[in-house]
Design an enzyme around this catalytic site. Structure first.
Site, short mmCIF file in Angstrom:
data_model
loop_
_atom_site.label_atom_id
_atom_site.label_comp_id
_atom_site.label_asym_id
_atom_site.label_seq_id
_atom_site.Cartn_x
_atom_site.Cartn_y
_atom_site.Cartn_z
N ASP A 51 0.84 -1.21 0.00
CA ASP A 51 0.00 0.00 0.00
C ASP A 51 0.87 1.25 0.00
O ASP A 51 0.64 2.20 -0.76
CB ASP A 51 -0.88 0.06 1.26
N THR A 122 -6.85 -4.96 0.56
CA THR A 122 -5.64 -5.19 1.37
C THR A 122 -5.79 -6.40 2.28
O THR A 122 -4.87 -7.21 2.41
CB THR A 122 -5.32 -3.93 2.22
#
EC number: 3.1.3.7
Length: 308
Positions: A51, A122
């Site tokens: 990320d 995620t």
């Protein structure tokens, strides 16, 4: 002599190349074996090394080439000296060759807002559900999502060692959407795709009202929209706050470019101007076809609970 590409088409061409680089970074972090997981607000709201690296890569690469853009990314990161290896300067030639829809030909750089989700899905990424993961770059003008790029880093990852890993889907309203094979969901079936990790009574009540033949619980807003355009699901139903503008901007464009529809649970279009609140507080309802059937079945109790 052909005219030079417009700002919008140059931006989309850059976003395509940048998204491809992002996919490479996502795969590299997995290969290195250290995800660097941080809990942001709770155990289902995670951030990984991927990320962080991908957000820096996308935002820095775009800002260098288009300094007047407004760029809004999911991750809050401190300013830092950017590793040059994270910068992508390329532009996808095939996009530069495409005509810009006339309504966007005079757009200036400063008129555009880019919404970035460096790693959509995620939680699934940390759990090895790699086909759920996407990188999302959405482009908005006057509050409307008009262009978008989705990279699927692990597309084909279960297709054997000779398969090409990863793909990039892109689209511009008025031009079309590319990089995938459009397929209709089975006729007469109501297959709902919805959240895997953010279920609630509202979500359940809304889905039950749709009279579904099947319910798919998967991660990532980008992944759910891909299920719609590839015929795996009939509707994406998420009757809850939770997803944000960077989750929906790019996928909405791809869906709208092929004749689909994405709104909140009340049927309102989502707004993407830079001052807008980031949360899609009234949920999401999206279909490739038959939007009115699903919209008409949203219970009033659900609508009352979700304030736009």
């Amino acid at each position: 002599m052909a005219s030079s590409p417009t700002v919008l088409m140059r931006l989309v061409a850059s976003a395509y190349s940048i998204a491809q680089k992002a996919g490479t970074i996502v795969r590299r972090v997995i290969a290195e074996g250290d995800l660097g997981i941080i809990e942001k607000t709770c155990a289902t709201d995670l951030q990984t090394k991927a990320d962080r690296l991908v957000q820096v890569s996308i935002c820095s690469s775009l800002a260098r080439k288009f300094p007047k853009l407004t760029i809004i990314g999911e991750e809050d990161l401190p300013p830092e000296d950017v590793d040059q290896e994270l910068i992508e300067d390329g532009q996808w030639e095939e996009i530069l060759k495409q005509p810009c829809p006339s309504q966007y030909s005079a757009i200036k750089e400063e008129d555009l807002v880019v919404w970035v989700d460096p790693l959509d899905g995620t939680k699934e990424y940390t759990e090895g559900l790699l086909d759920n993961v996407t990188v999302l770059i959405g482009i908005a003008y006057e509050g409307k999502a008009i262009a978008g790029v989705i990279n699927q880093p692990y597309y084909n990852y279960q297709a054997g060692p000779d398969a090409v890993l990863g793909r990039t889907i892109w689209g511009v309203l008025g031009l079309g959407a590319f990089g995938f094979q459009l397929k209709e969901a089975p006729a007469g079936k109501h297959i709902i795709t919805t959240t895997r990790s953010h279920n609630s009574q509202l979500v359940t009540d809304c889905i039950t009202a749709m009279n579904p033949d099947d319910v798919l619980r998967v991660g990532g807003a980008g992944n759910k929209i891909i299920q719609l355009i590839e015929g795996k699901a009939s509707a994406y139903v998420f009757a809850s706050p939770g997803c944000k503008k960077w989750d929906t901007c790019a996928p909405e464009v791809i869906l709208h470019a092929v004749g689909g529809k994405l709104t909140d649970i009340h049927g309102n279009a989502l707004q993407y101007n830079k001052e807008v609140k980031h949360m899609n507080s009234a949920g999401v309802l999206a279909t490739l076809r038959n939007y009115d059937y699903y919209a008409s079945r949203v219970p009033q109790s659900v609508k009352n609970a979700l304030v736009p």
